[in-house]
Design an enzyme around this catalytic site. Sequence first.
Site, short mmCIF file in Angstrom:
data_model
loop_
_atom_site.label_atom_id
_atom_site.label_comp_id
_atom_site.label_asym_id
_atom_site.label_seq_id
_atom_site.Cartn_x
_atom_site.Cartn_y
_atom_site.Cartn_z
N SER A 188 -0.17 -1.85 -3.41
CA SER A 188 0.14 -3.00 -2.56
C SER A 188 -1.13 -3.36 -1.80
O SER A 188 -2.19 -2.80 -2.05
CB SER A 188 1.30 -2.69 -1.61
OG SER A 188 0.94 -1.75 -0.63
N CYS A 189 -1.00 -4.25 -0.87
CA CYS A 189 -2.12 -4.68 -0.04
C CYS A 189 -2.74 -3.48 0.66
O CYS A 189 -2.03 -2.61 1.17
CB CYS A 189 -1.59 -5.68 0.98
SG CYS A 189 -2.67 -5.95 2.38
N TYR A 190 -4.05 -3.42 0.70
CA TYR A 190 -4.70 -2.28 1.34
C TYR A 190 -4.45 -2.20 2.83
O TYR A 190 -4.48 -1.12 3.42
CB TYR A 190 -6.18 -2.15 1.01
CG TYR A 190 -7.05 -3.36 1.12
CD1 TYR A 190 -6.99 -4.24 2.19
CD2 TYR A 190 -8.01 -3.60 0.14
CE1 TYR A 190 -7.84 -5.34 2.27
CE2 TYR A 190 -8.87 -4.69 0.21
CZ TYR A 190 -8.78 -5.55 1.29
OH TYR A 190 -9.63 -6.63 1.37
N CYS A 195 -1.58 -2.72 4.22
CA CYS A 195 -0.29 -2.02 4.32
C CYS A 195 -0.46 -0.53 4.06
O CYS A 195 0.01 0.31 4.83
CB CYS A 195 0.71 -2.60 3.33
SG CYS A 195 1.15 -4.33 3.61
N MET A 196 -1.12 -0.20 2.97
CA MET A 196 -1.28 1.20 2.61
C MET A 196 -2.10 1.95 3.65
O MET A 196 -1.79 3.10 4.00
CB MET A 196 -1.93 1.34 1.23
CG MET A 196 -1.04 0.86 0.09
SD MET A 196 -1.80 1.11 -1.54
CE MET A 196 -3.22 0.02 -1.45
#
Length: 182
Positions: free
Chosen positions: A12-14, A16-17
Amino acid sequence: MLKTQQLGFSGSCYWCMEAVFQSLEGVISAEQGWMAALNGDERHEAVLVEYDPLKITVDVLVGVHLHTHHCTSEHALRDRYPSAVYAYSEPQRNRAVEAVNLHQGDFREPLLTQVEDGGEFEPCDDEKQNYFFDHPNRPFCEGQIMPKLQILLARFGDHVSEEKQHLIEQAYKKGGSDDPPK
Protein backbone atom coordinates in the site's frame (compact mmCIF):
# COMPACT_ATOMS: atom_id res chain seq x y z
CA MET A 1 25.21 -4.93 21.66
CA LEU A 2 21.83 -4.71 19.91
CA LYS A 3 21.65 -6.91 16.82
CA THR A 4 18.81 -5.65 14.69
CA GLN A 5 17.40 -7.09 11.50
CA GLN A 6 15.60 -5.63 8.49
CA LEU A 7 12.52 -6.63 6.52
CA GLY A 8 10.95 -4.74 3.64
CA PHE A 9 7.22 -4.49 2.95
CA SER A 10 5.15 -3.30 0.01
CA GLY A 11 1.42 -3.45 -0.53
CA SER A 12 0.00 0.00 0.00
CA CYS A 13 1.04 3.62 0.21
CA TYR A 14 4.34 4.02 2.03
CA TRP A 15 2.89 6.72 4.29
CA CYS A 16 0.36 4.17 5.57
CA MET A 17 2.84 1.36 6.04
CA GLU A 18 5.36 3.67 7.70
CA ALA A 19 2.85 4.81 10.36
CA VAL A 20 1.74 1.24 11.06
CA PHE A 21 5.26 -0.13 11.54
CA GLN A 22 6.50 2.94 13.44
CA SER A 23 3.81 2.22 16.02
CA LEU A 24 5.15 -1.19 16.99
CA GLU A 25 7.21 -1.94 20.09
CA GLY A 26 10.49 -3.45 18.94
CA VAL A 27 10.62 -1.56 15.64
CA ILE A 28 13.68 0.68 15.62
CA SER A 29 12.78 2.47 12.39
CA ALA A 30 10.41 2.28 9.44
CA GLU A 31 11.79 4.19 6.48
CA GLN A 32 9.64 4.83 3.44
CA GLY A 33 10.99 4.70 -0.07
CA TRP A 34 11.27 2.50 -3.14
CA MET A 35 12.15 -1.20 -3.01
CA ALA A 36 13.06 -3.80 -5.59
CA ALA A 37 13.33 -7.54 -5.16
CA LEU A 38 16.92 -8.77 -5.36
CA ASN A 39 16.57 -9.97 -8.96
CA GLY A 40 13.85 -7.54 -9.94
CA ASP A 41 13.93 -4.47 -12.15
CA GLU A 42 10.81 -2.72 -10.90
CA ARG A 43 10.81 -0.60 -7.76
CA HIS A 44 7.69 -0.18 -5.67
CA GLU A 45 6.53 2.00 -2.81
CA ALA A 46 7.73 0.25 0.32
CA VAL A 47 9.02 0.57 3.84
CA LEU A 48 12.26 -0.83 5.17
CA VAL A 49 11.72 -1.87 8.77
CA GLU A 50 14.61 -2.24 11.20
CA TYR A 51 13.57 -4.25 14.23
CA ASP A 52 14.85 -5.96 17.36
CA PRO A 53 14.07 -9.70 16.95
CA LEU A 54 14.16 -10.09 20.75
CA LYS A 55 11.19 -7.69 21.05
CA ILE A 56 9.09 -8.43 17.96
CA THR A 57 8.96 -11.46 15.68
CA VAL A 58 8.77 -11.93 11.94
CA ASP A 59 5.37 -13.60 12.52
CA VAL A 60 3.98 -10.44 14.15
CA LEU A 61 5.50 -8.11 11.55
CA VAL A 62 4.07 -10.16 8.67
CA GLY A 63 0.69 -10.48 10.42
CA VAL A 64 0.52 -6.71 10.94
CA HIS A 65 1.37 -6.16 7.29
CA LEU A 66 -1.24 -8.59 6.01
CA HIS A 67 -4.02 -7.15 8.15
CA THR A 68 -3.31 -3.49 7.31
CA HIS A 69 -3.45 -3.59 3.52
CA HIS A 70 -5.54 -5.31 0.84
CA CYS A 71 -3.45 -8.48 0.67
CA THR A 72 -6.12 -10.56 -1.13
CA SER A 73 -7.30 -8.00 -3.70
CA GLU A 74 -6.26 -7.73 -7.35
CA HIS A 75 -7.18 -4.04 -7.33
CA ALA A 76 -6.37 -1.55 -10.09
CA LEU A 77 -3.17 -0.35 -8.38
CA ARG A 78 -1.72 -3.80 -7.62
CA ASP A 79 1.14 -3.23 -10.11
CA ARG A 80 2.17 -0.11 -8.18
CA TYR A 81 1.54 -1.72 -4.78
CA PRO A 82 2.45 -5.42 -4.97
CA SER A 83 1.80 -7.27 -1.74
CA ALA A 84 5.25 -8.45 -0.71
CA VAL A 85 7.65 -9.10 2.14
CA TYR A 86 11.35 -8.59 1.34
CA ALA A 87 13.70 -10.78 3.42
CA TYR A 88 17.46 -10.38 3.85
CA SER A 89 18.53 -13.88 4.89
CA GLU A 90 17.44 -17.43 4.14
CA PRO A 91 16.20 -18.13 7.71
CA GLN A 92 14.26 -14.86 7.70
CA ARG A 93 12.79 -15.67 4.28
CA ASN A 94 11.70 -19.13 5.47
CA ARG A 95 10.12 -17.62 8.61
CA ALA A 96 8.28 -15.02 6.50
CA VAL A 97 6.90 -17.75 4.19
CA GLU A 98 5.73 -19.70 7.25
CA ALA A 99 4.12 -16.54 8.67
CA VAL A 100 2.23 -15.84 5.43
CA ASN A 101 0.99 -19.44 5.40
CA LEU A 102 0.05 -19.25 9.08
CA HIS A 103 -1.99 -16.07 8.57
CA GLN A 104 -3.80 -17.40 5.47
CA GLY A 105 -6.39 -18.80 7.88
CA ASP A 106 -7.33 -15.22 8.87
CA PHE A 107 -8.61 -14.49 5.35
CA ARG A 108 -11.39 -15.96 3.19
CA GLU A 109 -9.61 -15.28 -0.10
CA PRO A 110 -6.11 -16.50 -1.01
CA LEU A 111 -3.29 -14.16 -0.01
CA LEU A 112 -1.48 -12.52 -2.91
CA THR A 113 1.52 -11.70 -0.73
CA GLN A 114 4.85 -12.93 -2.06
CA VAL A 115 8.04 -13.33 -0.05
CA GLU A 116 10.98 -12.01 -2.05
CA ASP A 117 14.69 -11.60 -1.43
CA GLY A 118 15.27 -7.95 -0.57
CA GLY A 119 17.16 -5.88 -3.08
CA GLU A 120 17.93 -2.21 -3.50
CA PHE A 121 16.10 0.28 -1.29
CA GLU A 122 16.06 4.00 -2.01
CA PRO A 123 14.61 6.15 0.78
CA CYS A 124 12.30 9.08 0.12
CA ASP A 125 13.35 12.63 0.84
CA ASP A 126 13.57 13.51 4.54
CA GLU A 127 10.54 15.82 4.40
CA LYS A 128 8.31 12.87 3.45
CA GLN A 129 9.53 10.64 6.30
CA ASN A 130 7.44 10.34 9.50
CA TYR A 131 4.43 11.65 7.57
CA PHE A 132 1.58 10.57 9.87
CA PHE A 133 3.17 11.50 13.18
CA ASP A 134 4.25 14.91 11.79
CA HIS A 135 0.82 15.63 10.21
CA PRO A 136 -1.83 13.43 11.90
CA ASN A 137 -4.77 15.70 11.11
CA ARG A 138 -4.22 16.10 7.39
CA PRO A 139 -7.12 14.65 5.37
CA PHE A 140 -5.04 11.78 3.96
CA CYS A 141 -3.91 10.80 7.46
CA GLU A 142 -7.45 10.89 8.84
CA GLY A 143 -9.05 9.15 5.86
CA GLN A 144 -6.42 6.59 4.82
CA ILE A 145 -3.88 6.03 7.58
CA MET A 146 -6.08 6.24 10.68
CA PRO A 147 -8.30 3.29 9.63
CA LYS A 148 -5.16 1.13 9.29
CA LEU A 149 -3.98 2.26 12.72
CA GLN A 150 -7.41 1.35 14.13
CA ILE A 151 -6.99 -2.18 12.73
CA LEU A 152 -3.50 -2.27 14.23
CA LEU A 153 -4.79 -1.31 17.69
CA ALA A 154 -7.71 -3.76 17.48
CA ARG A 155 -5.73 -6.80 16.29
CA PHE A 156 -2.19 -6.13 17.51
CA GLY A 157 -2.69 -3.62 20.34
CA ASP A 158 -0.43 -5.55 22.68
CA HIS A 159 2.47 -4.88 20.26
CA VAL A 160 1.88 -1.11 19.93
CA SER A 161 4.21 1.11 21.93
CA GLU A 162 2.52 3.15 24.66
CA GLU A 163 3.93 6.38 23.23
CA LYS A 164 2.55 5.75 19.74
CA GLN A 165 -0.78 4.52 21.11
CA HIS A 166 -1.13 7.81 22.98
CA LEU A 167 -0.29 9.82 19.83
CA ILE A 168 -2.76 7.80 17.73
CA GLU A 169 -5.54 8.30 20.29
CA GLN A 170 -4.74 12.03 20.49
CA ALA A 171 -4.91 12.36 16.68
CA TYR A 172 -8.17 10.40 16.64
CA LYS A 173 -9.77 12.79 19.14
CA LYS A 174 -8.59 15.85 17.20
CA GLY A 175 -10.15 14.29 14.11
CA GLY A 176 -13.58 14.65 15.69
CA SER A 177 -14.27 11.48 17.65
CA ASP A 178 -14.54 11.23 21.41
CA ASP A 179 -14.00 7.47 21.51
CA PRO A 180 -10.37 6.37 21.00
CA PRO A 181 -9.71 3.66 18.43
CA LYS A 182 -9.75 0.12 19.78
